[in-house]
Structure formats: structure tokens, C-alpha cells
Write a protein that holds these residues in place. Structure first.
Motif, PDB file in Angstrom:
ATOM      1  N   PHE A 133      16.926 -19.755  83.632  1.00 47.23           N
ATOM      2  CA  PHE A 133      17.894 -19.085  82.773  1.00 47.23           C
ATOM      3  C   PHE A 133      19.190 -19.892  82.747  1.00 47.23           C
ATOM      4  O   PHE A 133      19.501 -20.596  83.712  1.00 47.23           O
ATOM      5  CB  PHE A 133      18.216 -17.679  83.308  1.00 47.23           C
ATOM      6  N   HIS A 134      19.935 -19.747  81.654  1.00 47.02           N
ATOM      7  CA  HIS A 134      21.272 -20.321  81.705  1.00 47.02           C
ATOM      8  C   HIS A 134      22.141 -19.493  82.644  1.00 47.02           C
ATOM      9  O   HIS A 134      22.797 -20.040  83.526  1.00 47.02           O
ATOM     10  CB  HIS A 134      21.918 -20.364  80.316  1.00 47.02           C
ATOM     11  N   ALA A 135      22.108 -18.168  82.467  1.00 49.36           N
ATOM     12  CA  ALA A 135      22.967 -17.292  83.279  1.00 49.36           C
ATOM     13  C   ALA A 135      22.175 -16.393  84.211  1.00 49.36           C
ATOM     14  O   ALA A 135      22.472 -16.276  85.395  1.00 49.36           O
ATOM     15  CB  ALA A 135      23.857 -16.434  82.369  1.00 49.36           C
ATOM     16  N   GLY A 136      21.165 -15.723  83.689  1.00 51.15           N
ATOM     17  CA  GLY A 136      20.394 -14.772  84.492  1.00 51.15           C
ATOM     18  C   GLY A 136      19.836 -13.673  83.609  1.00 51.15           C
ATOM     19  O   GLY A 136      19.621 -13.873  82.416  1.00 51.15           O
ATOM     20  N   ILE A 188      19.404 -21.250  87.714  1.00 54.61           N
ATOM     21  CA  ILE A 188      20.431 -20.907  86.743  1.00 54.61           C
ATOM     22  C   ILE A 188      21.537 -21.968  86.731  1.00 54.61           C
ATOM     23  O   ILE A 188      21.644 -22.814  87.620  1.00 54.61           O
ATOM     24  CB  ILE A 188      21.070 -19.533  87.039  1.00 54.61           C
ATOM     25  N   GLY A 189      22.386 -21.869  85.708  1.00 58.11           N
ATOM     26  CA  GLY A 189      23.645 -22.596  85.638  1.00 58.11           C
ATOM     27  C   GLY A 189      24.759 -21.597  85.399  1.00 58.11           C
ATOM     28  O   GLY A 189      24.844 -20.575  86.064  1.00 58.11           O
ATOM     29  N   TRP A 208      18.803 -20.253  92.704  1.00 53.11           N
ATOM     30  CA  TRP A 208      19.425 -21.574  92.838  1.00 53.11           C
ATOM     31  C   TRP A 208      20.374 -21.798  91.670  1.00 53.11           C
ATOM     32  O   TRP A 208      19.948 -21.787  90.518  1.00 53.11           O
ATOM     33  CB  TRP A 208      18.367 -22.676  92.845  1.00 53.11           C
ATOM     34  N   ASN A 209      21.642 -22.001  91.991  1.00 51.28           N
ATOM     35  CA  ASN A 209      22.649 -22.291  90.962  1.00 51.28           C
ATOM     36  C   ASN A 209      22.916 -23.791  90.975  1.00 51.28           C
ATOM     37  O   ASN A 209      23.375 -24.336  91.980  1.00 51.28           O
ATOM     38  CB  ASN A 209      23.937 -21.519  91.253  1.00 51.28           C
TER      39      ASN A 209
END
Length: 247
Positions: A133-136, A188-189, A208-209
Motif C-alpha cells: 500500500f502507499h499508506a495502508g 507501506i510508504g 514495514w515503512n
């Protein structure tokens, strides 16, 4: 075959090229880009051009094609192209330099980039019981049940939940968050790890970010899902000494 997730690029084209060179990409590598390709540094146009051509070249060579996720900044740029609306908050957080750079581009380039943003970016991706995901996501049953599809590239609550979770709490405990049980691991990021004074990926619970602050003073980061090898570019701001990025 390696599965490799790549964090937020934010217009750092030179850092992206360096990172990919350091990874030494092979034909059967599965690259998953987590979004936010634009806004911050001055080469958002070059980043989008590269991603379009990269996927085309991988396909033509019979290599595994990359996956591109939508980021919130990518959505903001697409909205600008389609409506000409300039969200002031967006402009202040990296959007202005992107808008300025596109003003110098011919309509054919802009149209090609609009098609890419509109048709070739996924809201999320799943592979081998891992979520990307980009965010979650917010819904307890998973992203398929979100009422608003763009939750997956805006909402930070999954990361906040993972950070707050007691690491000693067992997955079998009835208080363990249902959202975190849906995947083996989640990548994610979106929320820079530099907010926690780290220029490296942070693992909390099974999340994991890998947004290591490339838009600010940090490097661009990639991680191998299978063995957790991490690759990083030099700090992105060092490629653009006359720019402020989002600092």
C-alpha cells in the motif's frame, strides 16, 4: 526471483537511477513501486517518463513487469490535470515545482502522463499473502471493503496502530488488531521514517515503512521482501543542491 518494494520517490529521478543501479535488477525481479512519484524535487516529469518506459522495456524484453501503486501526491497531480484545481496545501508541499515543470511540457507528454496516472496505477497490491500500500487501509475486513478507494493512499491509521501496538501482545490474543492479521507482512510508504529520526526502514508489528524521507533529507529506499535486504540511494537532496525539496 526477488520481490522488491520501492518507497516514495517525490521527483528524485537521479536518486531513482542510482538506487536501481545498486539493486542490480534482473529480469525475474518483481518491482513494486509504492507511489508518490511526484512533488518535492524538480524531476517529477522525468520520473513519470522513466516509469512509463521502464514498464514498456520490461515487457518487450520478456521480463517481469513492475507494479505501480497510486500515491496521494499522484492523485493530487491527476486531479490538477483533469480539473485545473490547485489545492493550496498540495502546492506548499511539493506540488508547485511539479506544476511549474509541466507548464513547459508539450500536450502530448502531459496527455501520456495523465493516461499513466489514470489507468496504470493500482490502489494496492497483494502477493504471497503480503499487502502493498502507499499508506495502508482502515477497514477491519481489508482494503476490498473500503467505502472510499483512495483510503489506501491517504490514511495513516494502520501505521499509527502498528507503532502503538505492544510488541509483547500475541497474535492469538483477542485484543490483537484484526487488520494486522489479514496479511503476513504489509509494506507501506507515505509517512516518512524521518519523523522518528530514522533514515532507514522501520518495522512495527508486521508493517514495514520504507518511506525514508526522500522528499526531505533522506535517501530513496528499496527492500527485498524475501530476505529484507535494503538498498538506498545517497540522500536525495545531495543530487539537487540548489533546491529545497519539501524541507
Amino acid at each position: 526471483m526477488r520481490t522488491i518494494a520501492i518507497g516514495d520517490i517525490h521527483g528524485g529521478y537521479k536518486a531513482l537511477l542510482q538506487l536501481l543501479d545498486r539493486i542490480n535488477i534482473k529480469g525475474d525481479d518483481h518491482l513494486i513501486f509504492l507511489g508518490d512519484y511526484v512533488d518535492g524535487w524538480s524531476q517529477s516529469v522525468e520520473v513519470i517518463d522513466f516509469l512509463i518506459n521502464f514498464k514498456k522495456e520490461r515487457k518487450e524484453n520478456g521480463h517481469l513487469e513492475p507494479v505501480y501503486l497510486m500515491g496521494n501526491h499522484d492523485e493530487l497531480l491527476l486531479n490538477y490535470f483533469k480539473t485545473n484545481q490547485k489545492n493550496n496545501s498540495w502546492l506548499q508541499h511539493g506540488g508547485q515545482i511539479t506544476v511549474d515543470k509541466y507548464k513547459a511540457k508539450e500536450p502530448t507528454t502531459i496527455n501520456k502522463h495523465v493516461e499513466f496516472l489514470e489507468k496504470h496505477l493500482l490502489p494496492y497490491f497483494e502477493k504471497d499473502n503480503n499487502g502493498f500500500f502507499h499508506a495502508g487501509f482502515h477497514n477491519l475486513k481489508g482494503p476490498k471493503f473500503e467505502y472510499y478507494s483512495n483510503i489506501t493512499y491517504w490514511d495513516r491509521s494502520l501505521w499509527e496502530l502498528a507503532l502503538c501496538l505492544n510488541p509483547e501482545l500475541s497474535v492469538e490474543n483477542e485484543r490483537y488488531p484484526d487488520r494486522l492479521k489479514l496479511y503476513n507482512e504489509i509494506f507501506i510508504g507515505h509517512t516518512p521514517t524521518t519523523r522518528l529520526d530514522s533514515f532507514s526502514p522501520i518495522n512495527a508489528a508486521n508493517v514495514w515503512n520504507i518511506d525514508t524521507g526522500a522528499a526531505y533529507k533522506g535517501p530513496l529506499t528499496a527492500i527485498c521482501i524475501e530476505d529484507k535486504t535494503v538498498w538506498q540511494s545517497d540522500p536525495v537532496h545531495t543530487f539537487y543542491p540548489n533546491e529545497k525539496g519539501r524541507n
